[in-house]
Design an enzyme around this catalytic site. Structure first.
Site, mmCIF file in Angstrom:
data_model
loop_
_atom_site.group_PDB
_atom_site.id
_atom_site.type_symbol
_atom_site.label_atom_id
_atom_site.label_comp_id
_atom_site.label_asym_id
_atom_site.label_seq_id
_atom_site.Cartn_x
_atom_site.Cartn_y
_atom_site.Cartn_z
ATOM 1 N N GLY A 91 0.785 -1.225 0.000
ATOM 2 C CA GLY A 91 0.000 0.000 0.000
ATOM 3 C C GLY A 91 0.817 1.274 0.000
ATOM 4 O O GLY A 91 0.290 2.348 -0.296
ATOM 5 N N ARG A 92 2.092 1.183 0.362
ATOM 6 C CA ARG A 92 2.956 2.372 0.299
ATOM 7 C C ARG A 92 4.370 1.992 -0.129
ATOM 8 O O ARG A 92 5.349 2.606 0.262
ATOM 9 C CB ARG A 92 2.994 3.098 1.639
ATOM 10 C CG ARG A 92 3.434 2.265 2.827
ATOM 11 C CD ARG A 92 3.598 3.157 4.044
ATOM 12 N NE ARG A 92 3.833 2.379 5.253
ATOM 13 C CZ ARG A 92 4.170 2.925 6.417
ATOM 14 N NH1 ARG A 92 4.334 4.228 6.509
ATOM 15 N NH2 ARG A 92 4.346 2.173 7.477
ATOM 16 N N LYS A 112 9.467 1.807 0.734
ATOM 17 C CA LYS A 112 8.484 2.102 1.770
ATOM 18 C C LYS A 112 8.299 3.615 1.791
ATOM 19 O O LYS A 112 9.266 4.354 1.983
ATOM 20 C CB LYS A 112 8.973 1.596 3.134
ATOM 21 C CG LYS A 112 7.935 1.658 4.244
ATOM 22 C CD LYS A 112 8.477 0.987 5.500
ATOM 23 C CE LYS A 112 7.441 0.955 6.615
ATOM 24 N NZ LYS A 112 7.963 0.256 7.835
ATOM 25 N N GLY A 125 0.145 6.638 1.405
ATOM 26 C CA GLY A 125 1.267 5.947 0.768
ATOM 27 C C GLY A 125 2.624 6.493 1.134
ATOM 28 O O GLY A 125 3.621 6.177 0.482
ATOM 29 N N ARG A 178 14.401 -0.811 1.159
ATOM 30 C CA ARG A 178 14.765 -1.947 2.001
ATOM 31 C C ARG A 178 15.473 -3.002 1.148
ATOM 32 O O ARG A 178 15.072 -3.273 0.013
ATOM 33 C CB ARG A 178 13.504 -2.525 2.642
ATOM 34 C CG ARG A 178 13.722 -3.671 3.601
ATOM 35 C CD ARG A 178 12.395 -4.253 4.038
ATOM 36 N NE ARG A 178 11.625 -3.345 4.871
ATOM 37 C CZ ARG A 178 10.319 -3.150 4.752
ATOM 38 N NH1 ARG A 178 9.643 -3.763 3.795
ATOM 39 N NH2 ARG A 178 9.690 -2.335 5.565
ATOM 40 N N ASP A 262 1.048 -11.175 7.141
ATOM 41 C CA ASP A 262 1.591 -10.388 6.034
ATOM 42 C C ASP A 262 2.936 -9.783 6.388
ATOM 43 O O ASP A 262 3.593 -9.202 5.522
ATOM 44 C CB ASP A 262 0.607 -9.292 5.606
ATOM 45 C CG ASP A 262 0.212 -8.383 6.757
ATOM 46 O OD1 ASP A 262 -0.420 -8.877 7.699
ATOM 47 O OD2 ASP A 262 0.531 -7.175 6.719
ATOM 48 N N ASP A 272 10.191 -5.255 8.151
ATOM 49 C CA ASP A 272 9.047 -4.369 8.374
ATOM 50 C C ASP A 272 8.903 -3.984 9.835
ATOM 51 O O ASP A 272 8.041 -4.478 10.546
ATOM 52 C CB ASP A 272 7.748 -5.006 7.857
ATOM 53 C CG ASP A 272 6.731 -3.933 7.475
ATOM 54 O OD1 ASP A 272 7.047 -2.742 7.602
ATOM 55 O OD2 ASP A 272 5.621 -4.291 7.049
#
Length: 477
Positions: A91-92, A112, A125, A178, A262, A272
């Site tokens: 989503g971002r 990210k 986002g 990342r 997720d 994350d």
């Protein structure tokens, strides 16, 4: 001069799977591009000379996002606090590209904060600058502690004002890249089960094994095993990787805080980092996320949660793997976890190995002492490194001689002294080196992060941040 970051040999690995797994997306246009962090160590891992890669090269590739291959927002679902959510996906962020390291392994550049995608829902986002800084620091601290983790390749401040409920707003914006082994999550498979596409599950399994489990892929090819047997071996290997990963977190005193499916990588790699925290003292009930009201993802629950997530993964994998084989693989989770945690904790206590009964008792008395005394978890191990002396084998009273409270540390001191009796002078020298390697001087408690964020927020002073990164990355520190 050509840009070395754009001239890397990008491979269309995930792209070759086809459009059932992702959506092509654009990157956002940002009003400003200031490179705040670049990871010199990862440049070397890609075979690049850091002196030949300029800040402008980073900005072109990972701030302005000059396109090398299509940017891919991956589709996935996930169990979030035990509730299934089919409205997820990148989503971002997106998969920027995939490259080989000097070790021959395939790595992903994942963004990210790079803008909205079809899965952004009502979010913007974007990534706050503080959020990017926290992930840089978390990854470097975990890497120094020996945790299998993604790491930040770059962080660019982007000049937008963001509004957030968990930070004083407006707050500054950033985009991060990342560097990890894979962009594929447990939730990637869960989505395929949800949309009833077992054919896509098997296709993704073949891809994962070929690219991220190359030894297994080669062994299965040479041995001529059936696809079902190959898939079962993959699941058993994943169980082992995840068990070892959570043991690394626990020994490091790390609480991930949001262990949704997720946020679980199919390679058994940590990534994350949002509301993470390192525990100040040994409290299994310590919870890092302010929104985890019932402590589901507390520090002490992490092994159980990771095992449960592996069990949830069985549902989509049942399209390709017999249930009995998955149950047999998962049954070894506890054995793998206990062995890895025991070894890691013995290392932090200075030992390569001990007889089973003696090692187990040392861990038992250590955990009991840490829990009852509430001494600083990270302080204890660093002080063990700093104060350790060969004279401890000759005189128990010299072991943490000035430690308080004495009545709580005394049983641990006596047993540690007992264990030292069997060691030679050479063993004691090796202990000192082992304590140095496994117990870094620099910890990453929340006040430490706030202490580097405050000068950035108030006067745009980045020196404390860079000094902290340097200490975290120093293998001698």
């Amino acid at each position: 001069m050509s840009n070395p970051l754009l001239s890397l040999n990008y491979e269309p690995a995930i792209e070759s799977l086809g459009g059932d797994y992702f959506d092509e997306v654009p990157a956002a246009d940002f009003p400003q591009h200031i490179l705040r962090f670049r990871n010199y160590q990862l440049l070397l891992k890609l075979g690049l000379d850091p002196a030949q890669v300029t800040d402008q090269h980073f900005i072109e590739a990972f701030g302005k996002f000059h396109c090398v291959r299509p940017f891919l927002a991956l589709r996935y679902h996930g169990y979030q606090f035990n509730e299934y959510n089919p409205n997820l996906g990148d989503g971002r962020g997106f998969l920027y590209g995939q490259v080989r390291g000097t070790d021959g392994r395939l790595y992903d550049f994942g963004t990210k904060g790079s803008g909205r995608t079809p899965y952004s829902r009502h979010a913007d986002g974007r990534l706050t600058l503080k959020g990017g800084i926290r992930e840089v620091l978390a990854a470097e601290a975990l890497h120094r502690l020996g945790v299998r983790t993604s790491r930040c390749f770059s962080l660019v401040e982007t000049g937008e004002a963001l509004w957030r409920g968990d930070e004083p707003s407006p707050t500054r914006s950033s985009v991060m890249v990342r560097f990890s082994h894979s962009h594929i999550r447990f939730g990637t498979f869960e989505r395929l089960h949800y949309i009833r596409r077992p054919d896509l599950t098997k296709k993704l399994l073949d891809f994962v094994i070929e690219y991220y489990y190359p030894e297994l892929h080669l062994e299965a090819s040479n041995a001529g095993v059936s696809p079902a047997e190959k898939y079962a071996l993959f699941y058993a290997d994943l169980v082992k990787r995840v068990a070892e990963l959570v043991a690394q977190w626990m020994a490091a005193g790390f609480c991930h805080a949001v262990l949704n499916t997720d946020n679980m990588s199919i390679t058994g790699e940590s990534f994350d980092y949002g509301p993470f925290a390192f525990i100040p003292t040994y409290k299994p009930e310590f919870t890092a996320a302010y929104f985890d009201h019932y402590g589901l993802y507390c520090y002490g629950n992490q092994p159980l949660i990771c095992r449960d997530n592996l069990e949830k993964l069985q549902q989509p994998l049942a399209a390709a793997i017999p249930q009995a084989d998955m149950d047999a693989g998962l049954a070894k989770f506890g054995e793998y976890y206990n062995a890895a945690y025991r070894q890691l904790m013995l290392n932090r206590l200075g030992f390569e190995d001990l007889p089973e009964a003696e090692g187990d008792e040392l861990l038992k008395v250590t955990i009991k002492m840490l829990a009852e005394s509430q001494v600083g978890y990270h302080d204890f191990f660093f002080e063990l490194r700093r104060q350790f002396s060969g004279t401890w084998r000759d005189d128990a009273s010299q072991i943490f001689a000035e430690a308080e409270p004495t009545d709580l540390i005394a049983p641990w001191r006596q047993f540690y002294y007992h264990v030292l009796q069997s060691l030679s002078a050479d063993d004691l020298d090796k202990m000192a080196d082992r304590l140095r390697r496994h117990n870094p001087e620099q910890s990453l408690l929340r006040p430490t992060i706030e202490a580097v964020w405050e000068p950035i927020a108030i006067e745009d002073n980045w020196e404390p941040f860079y000094e902290l990164v340097k200490r975290l990355q120093d293998p001698e520190n």
